[in-house]
Structure formats: structure tokens, C-alpha cells
Design a protein around this motif. Structure first.
Motif, mmCIF file in Angstrom:
data_model
loop_
_atom_site.group_PDB
_atom_site.id
_atom_site.type_symbol
_atom_site.label_atom_id
_atom_site.label_comp_id
_atom_site.label_asym_id
_atom_site.label_seq_id
_atom_site.Cartn_x
_atom_site.Cartn_y
_atom_site.Cartn_z
ATOM 1 N N ALA A 195 -9.020 -0.773 16.951
ATOM 2 C CA ALA A 195 -9.677 0.526 16.795
ATOM 3 C C ALA A 195 -8.762 1.674 17.191
ATOM 4 C CB ALA A 195 -10.959 0.571 17.618
ATOM 5 N N ASP A 196 -7.998 1.478 18.267
ATOM 6 C CA ASP A 196 -7.225 2.571 18.847
ATOM 7 C C ASP A 196 -5.719 2.379 18.793
ATOM 8 O OD1 ASP A 196 -7.071 0.441 20.597
ATOM 9 O OD2 ASP A 196 -7.486 1.626 22.403
ATOM 10 N N ARG A 197 -5.262 1.358 18.059
ATOM 11 C CA ARG A 197 -3.819 1.114 18.014
ATOM 12 C C ARG A 197 -3.476 0.176 16.871
ATOM 13 N NH1 ARG A 197 -5.956 -2.269 21.886
ATOM 14 N NH2 ARG A 197 -5.199 -4.430 21.930
ATOM 15 N N GLY A 198 -2.207 0.220 16.497
ATOM 16 C CA GLY A 198 -1.682 -0.742 15.546
ATOM 17 C C GLY A 198 -0.801 -1.751 16.255
ATOM 18 N N GLU A 199 -0.671 -2.914 15.653
ATOM 19 C CA GLU A 199 0.212 -3.967 16.176
ATOM 20 C C GLU A 199 0.745 -4.770 15.002
ATOM 21 O OE1 GLU A 199 -1.699 -6.563 18.989
ATOM 22 O OE2 GLU A 199 -2.047 -4.991 20.465
ATOM 23 N N GLY A 200 1.852 -5.465 15.218
ATOM 24 C CA GLY A 200 2.318 -6.479 14.283
ATOM 25 C C GLY A 200 2.411 -6.018 12.838
ATOM 26 N N PHE A 201 3.023 -4.855 12.602
ATOM 27 C CA PHE A 201 3.218 -4.299 11.260
ATOM 28 C C PHE A 201 1.908 -3.843 10.615
ATOM 29 C CE2 PHE A 201 6.507 -7.820 11.510
ATOM 30 C CZ PHE A 201 7.508 -6.997 12.004
ATOM 31 N N CYS A 202 0.845 -3.696 11.380
ATOM 32 C CA CYS A 202 -0.463 -3.296 10.847
ATOM 33 C C CYS A 202 -0.882 -1.973 11.474
ATOM 34 C CB CYS A 202 -1.513 -4.362 11.161
ATOM 35 S SG CYS A 202 -1.134 -6.007 10.503
ATOM 36 N N LEU A 203 -1.251 -1.006 10.637
ATOM 37 C CA LEU A 203 -1.676 0.309 11.117
ATOM 38 C C LEU A 203 -3.187 0.472 11.078
ATOM 39 C CD1 LEU A 203 1.386 0.671 10.242
ATOM 40 C CD2 LEU A 203 0.821 3.065 9.864
ATOM 41 N N LEU A 204 -3.800 0.070 9.954
ATOM 42 C CA LEU A 204 -5.250 0.138 9.776
ATOM 43 C C LEU A 204 -5.749 -1.227 9.333
ATOM 44 C CD1 LEU A 204 -5.473 3.500 7.783
ATOM 45 C CD2 LEU A 204 -6.035 3.184 10.209
ATOM 46 N N ASN A 205 -6.923 -1.614 9.775
ATOM 47 C CA ASN A 205 -7.437 -2.955 9.485
ATOM 48 C C ASN A 205 -8.290 -2.912 8.222
ATOM 49 O OD1 ASN A 205 -9.015 -5.440 9.594
ATOM 50 N ND2 ASN A 205 -8.163 -5.674 11.649
ATOM 51 N N ASP A 206 -7.679 -3.252 7.085
ATOM 52 C CA ASP A 206 -8.342 -3.056 5.797
ATOM 53 C C ASP A 206 -9.605 -3.902 5.637
ATOM 54 O OD1 ASP A 206 -6.453 -5.283 5.606
ATOM 55 O OD2 ASP A 206 -6.839 -5.309 3.448
ATOM 56 N N MET A 207 -9.601 -5.143 6.123
ATOM 57 C CA MET A 207 -10.781 -5.988 5.938
ATOM 58 C C MET A 207 -11.929 -5.573 6.843
ATOM 59 S SD MET A 207 -9.399 -9.809 5.104
ATOM 60 C CE MET A 207 -8.670 -10.141 3.489
ATOM 61 N N ALA A 208 -11.632 -5.115 8.048
ATOM 62 C CA ALA A 208 -12.695 -4.616 8.918
ATOM 63 C C ALA A 208 -13.284 -3.329 8.336
ATOM 64 C CB ALA A 208 -12.161 -4.374 10.326
ATOM 65 N N ILE A 209 -12.423 -2.442 7.848
ATOM 66 C CA ILE A 209 -12.899 -1.202 7.237
ATOM 67 C C ILE A 209 -13.755 -1.514 6.010
ATOM 68 C CG2 ILE A 209 -12.165 0.870 5.983
ATOM 69 C CD1 ILE A 209 -9.693 0.906 7.862
ATOM 70 N N ALA A 210 -13.281 -2.424 5.162
ATOM 71 C CA ALA A 210 -14.033 -2.774 3.949
ATOM 72 C C ALA A 210 -15.342 -3.474 4.289
ATOM 73 C CB ALA A 210 -13.175 -3.645 3.039
ATOM 74 N N SER A 211 -15.352 -4.274 5.346
ATOM 75 C CA SER A 211 -16.606 -4.913 5.778
ATOM 76 C C SER A 211 -17.634 -3.864 6.178
ATOM 77 C CB SER A 211 -16.344 -5.858 6.951
ATOM 78 O OG SER A 211 -15.583 -6.973 6.559
ATOM 79 N N ASN A 212 -17.213 -2.900 6.978
ATOM 80 C CA ASN A 212 -18.131 -1.839 7.382
ATOM 81 C C ASN A 212 -18.578 -1.002 6.192
ATOM 82 O OD1 ASN A 212 -18.310 -2.398 10.158
ATOM 83 N ND2 ASN A 212 -16.372 -1.373 10.566
ATOM 84 N N TYR A 213 -17.693 -0.816 5.233
ATOM 85 C CA TYR A 213 -18.053 -0.094 4.008
ATOM 86 C C TYR A 213 -19.166 -0.833 3.254
ATOM 87 C CZ TYR A 213 -17.598 1.859 -0.704
ATOM 88 O OH TYR A 213 -17.857 2.435 -1.923
ATOM 89 N N LEU A 214 -19.006 -2.133 3.084
ATOM 90 C CA LEU A 214 -20.025 -2.922 2.387
ATOM 91 C C LEU A 214 -21.372 -2.857 3.099
ATOM 92 C CD1 LEU A 214 -18.022 -6.143 1.441
ATOM 93 C CD2 LEU A 214 -18.896 -4.425 -0.149
ATOM 94 N N LEU A 215 -21.335 -2.968 4.409
ATOM 95 C CA LEU A 215 -22.578 -2.946 5.173
ATOM 96 C C LEU A 215 -23.237 -1.573 5.124
ATOM 97 C CD1 LEU A 215 -21.400 -5.030 8.262
ATOM 98 C CD2 LEU A 215 -22.912 -5.809 6.426
ATOM 99 N N LYS A 216 -22.444 -0.519 5.267
ATOM 100 C CA LYS A 216 -22.978 0.847 5.231
ATOM 101 C C LYS A 216 -23.655 1.141 3.886
ATOM 102 C CE LYS A 216 -21.493 2.967 9.126
ATOM 103 N NZ LYS A 216 -22.316 3.797 10.047
ATOM 104 N N HIS A 217 -23.076 0.613 2.822
ATOM 105 C CA HIS A 217 -23.597 0.880 1.481
ATOM 106 C C HIS A 217 -24.567 -0.213 1.015
ATOM 107 C CE1 HIS A 217 -21.177 4.430 0.430
ATOM 108 N NE2 HIS A 217 -20.272 3.910 1.235
ATOM 109 N N GLN A 218 -24.904 -1.116 1.909
ATOM 110 C CA GLN A 218 -25.870 -2.193 1.620
ATOM 111 C C GLN A 218 -25.454 -3.009 0.388
ATOM 112 O OE1 GLN A 218 -29.726 -0.223 1.452
ATOM 113 N NE2 GLN A 218 -29.844 -0.120 3.679
ATOM 114 N N LEU A 219 -24.146 -3.248 0.294
ATOM 115 C CA LEU A 219 -23.613 -4.076 -0.786
ATOM 116 C C LEU A 219 -23.445 -5.525 -0.360
ATOM 117 C CD1 LEU A 219 -20.914 -1.568 -2.117
ATOM 118 C CD2 LEU A 219 -23.115 -2.153 -3.185
ATOM 119 N N ALA A 220 -23.627 -5.791 0.919
ATOM 120 C CA ALA A 220 -23.595 -7.157 1.450
ATOM 121 C C ALA A 220 -24.462 -7.183 2.695
ATOM 122 C CB ALA A 220 -22.168 -7.596 1.779
ATOM 123 N N SER A 221 -25.053 -8.339 2.970
ATOM 124 C CA SER A 221 -25.876 -8.477 4.173
ATOM 125 C C SER A 221 -25.249 -9.440 5.187
ATOM 126 C CB SER A 221 -27.270 -8.966 3.814
ATOM 127 O OG SER A 221 -27.216 -10.204 3.121
#
Length: 300
Positions: free
Chosen positions: A123-149
Motif C-alpha cells: 500500500a505504501d511502498r514498492g519492492e522487488g521491481f514493483c511499483l503498483l500492485n496491478d492484481m490487487a488494484i484490479a481485484s478491488n476494481y471488480l469488487l467496487k463495480h460488482q463485476l465479481a463476488s
């Protein structure tokens, strides 16, 4: 039609010390097009992910540091790259690519990102060549938009998805599964919903046997209606960072098994590539291309 997110920022545009690890992202689409596995109209170039979507997952202060190029020297060392505007722009594009792929997977059963799987970002830092966590962000996107339960993240990169585990530890609608090298990076492991640590030198037969014992049961018990699959090829015996002894053929069989379960249970799946650090770039490209070939075989 199966759609594939393609980052339009090429390796030659990046600083010299970034080029080799990024080269595969140019070579994979080129190989798939050359051999006829994929066609130009399947590839799309995402826009940048918006701030509001990122802030469902990451801290505002951290995002500001990325955008303003104000990371400290120690924060940059933890990521492994010196900060640059181009890398941040690339990460925003990659993240949106995984989100866009979710919509395409809901239509065709599968969609892939020629990048992504940035599972070491917290949430507050990057590590290991990763800046943003794409799968966590996309998971929250799906849940927010009720595209997955109920979402299942299958992380088969050789390194534990520590950032993903941390980001989603309090989200009961996402089940995080990581099968990785027990003594490999990161040396402090977070707690996924299910972690399987493999001994150094684990061979393909053992690897596939453990996966076959685990994944069908997970799907049966968790009943996901959406899957993210991080298909890292750093499990290969040739990988200089992996420490496992999995052959190219067994890595391909791993992908075949995952896709067969997704297809059998009619669960849409988004694939991101994750790591691959074999000294010969041909080994990396061939292993990743196998993932795309199998996706085409199962879902076309």
C-alpha cells in the motif's frame, strides 16, 4: 476474440540499466505475431490508470511520491530501480491493462497482459521491481463495480506475492494463493490465504503434483467467479534467481493445468506474466509464449 494488453513503452526508451529485464515485453508480442499465434487486432494499448482507482488500494502519500518523483534513496533501493517518470507512466499503463483485461475476460473467458503481476508492491511502498500492485488494484476494481463476488488469485511466480497478501489480507472476497520458493525472496513472507513454500531444487514432477493436489480443491471450496493467474516463468531450472528445477515442458504443463480448470469451471481468467530471469532471453520468451499459445488453444 482474445484480447492482450500491450505496454507501448519499449525497452530502448528506458535507461540502459533497465533494458534487459524489460526486453521480453517487446520480444513476446513479436514472436507471437511472427508465428501466427496472435494477430495484430488482438493487441491493445491501455491508457494510464486513474488516481481514484489506484487509491482504492494504495496510499495517497505513496502515489504522490511516485508521480512527483520524490521517493527517497532507500525507497528506490527497495524497488530496485532508480525513479523515473517513464517507469511510473509504464506502471500506470500496465495497471490499467490488467483492469481492461478483466472486461475482456468476462466476454471471452481469458485475457492476458504482456506485463503485470507486480505482486511485491504494498500500500505504501514498492519492492522487488514493483511499483503498483496491478492484481490487487484490479481485484478491488471488480469488487467496487460488482463485476465479481469471489476472486481467486493464483500466484505461481517463484517469489511469494507478499504485497498482494498484505493488501488483501482483510478482504474476504479475495482468496490469495501463492506457491513459491520457501527460502527465496522475499525473505520475510507475508501471510497469504494459502502459502505453499517449495524447497530449493523442487523438480517439475513434484511441482505439478502439489499443484494438482491443491488447485482443484481451492476452486471447489472457494467457488470463485473470477481468477487472476500470475504465470511467472522464474520457476525454470535455467532461471538465475529461481532455485527450482522445473523444465520448460513442465512449466508449460503448469499453464495447461490452470487453463483447463478455468475452462472446465467456466471461470474468467486474467493472466499477467510476472518474473523470468534466465540468462538466455530465448528461454524466457519461449516459456512466456507457451502461456499465450495455451490460452489461445483453450479459449479461441
Amino acid at each position: 476474440m482474445i484480447k492482450i494488453a500491450f505496454d507501448p513503452i519499449y525497452a530502448h526508451e528506458l535507461p540502459e540499466n533497465h533494458r534487459f529485464p524489460m526486453l521480453k515485453y517487446e520480444l513476446i508480442p513479436a514472436q507471437l505475431l511472427h508465428e501466427g499465434t496472435c494477430h495484430p487486432e488482438q493487441f491493445f494499448s491501455p491508457k494510464s490508470c486513474t488516481k481514484d482507482v489506484i487509491l482504492w488500494t494504495h496510499d495517497a502519500e505513496y502515489l504522490t511520491k511516485l508521480v512527483d518523483q520524490s521517493l527517497s534513496a532507500s525507497e528506490q533501493r527497495r524497488i530496485g530501480f532508480p525513479q523515473s517518470e517513464l517507469l511510473v507512466r509504464r506502471e500506470l499503463i500496465i495497471t490499467q491493462g490488467t483492469i481492461d483485461a478483466c472486461h475482456f475476460a468476462l466476454e471471452s473467458g481469458v485475457s492476458l497482459n504482456v506485463a503485470g503481476g507486480t505482486h511485491h508492491a504494498f500500500a505504501d511502498r514498492g519492492e522487488g521491481f514493483c511499483l503498483l500492485n496491478d492484481m490487487a488494484i484490479a481485484s478491488n476494481y471488480l469488487l467496487k463495480h460488482q463485476l465479481a463476488s469471489k476472486i481467486l488469485i493464483i500466484d505461481l511466480d517463484v517469489h511469494q506475492g507478499n504485497g498482494t497478501a498484505s493488501l488483501l489480507q482483510n478482504e474476504s472476497r479475495v482468496f490469495t494463493f501463492s506457491m513459491h520458493g520457501a527460502t527465496n525472496y522475499p525473505f520475510h513472507k507475508e501471510k497469504s490465504d494459502l502459502d505453499i513454500g517449495l524447497s530449493d531444487g523442487t523438480d517439475g514432477v513434484t511441482y505439478l503434483s502439489i499443484l494438482a493436489e491443491t488447485l482443484p480443491r481451492l476452486i471447489k471450496d472457494e467457488k470463485p467467479d473470477f481468477i487472476f493467474y500470475l504465470s511467472g516463468v522464474d520457476i525454470l531450472a535455467t532461471d538465475k534467481l529461481g532455485r527450482l528445477s522445473v523444465s520448460l515442458a513442465d512449466c508449460k504443463e503448469r499453464d495447461r493445468f490452470v487453463f483447463s480448470l478455468c475452462k472446465q469451471h467456466e471461470i474468467p481468467v486474467v493472466v499477467a506474466l510476472g518474473g523470468g530471469y534466465s540468462p538466455d532471453i530465448k528461454d524466457i520468451v519461449e516459456a512466456h509464449c507457451n502461456t499465450f499459445r495455451l490460452a489461445m488453444d483453450f479459449f479461441s
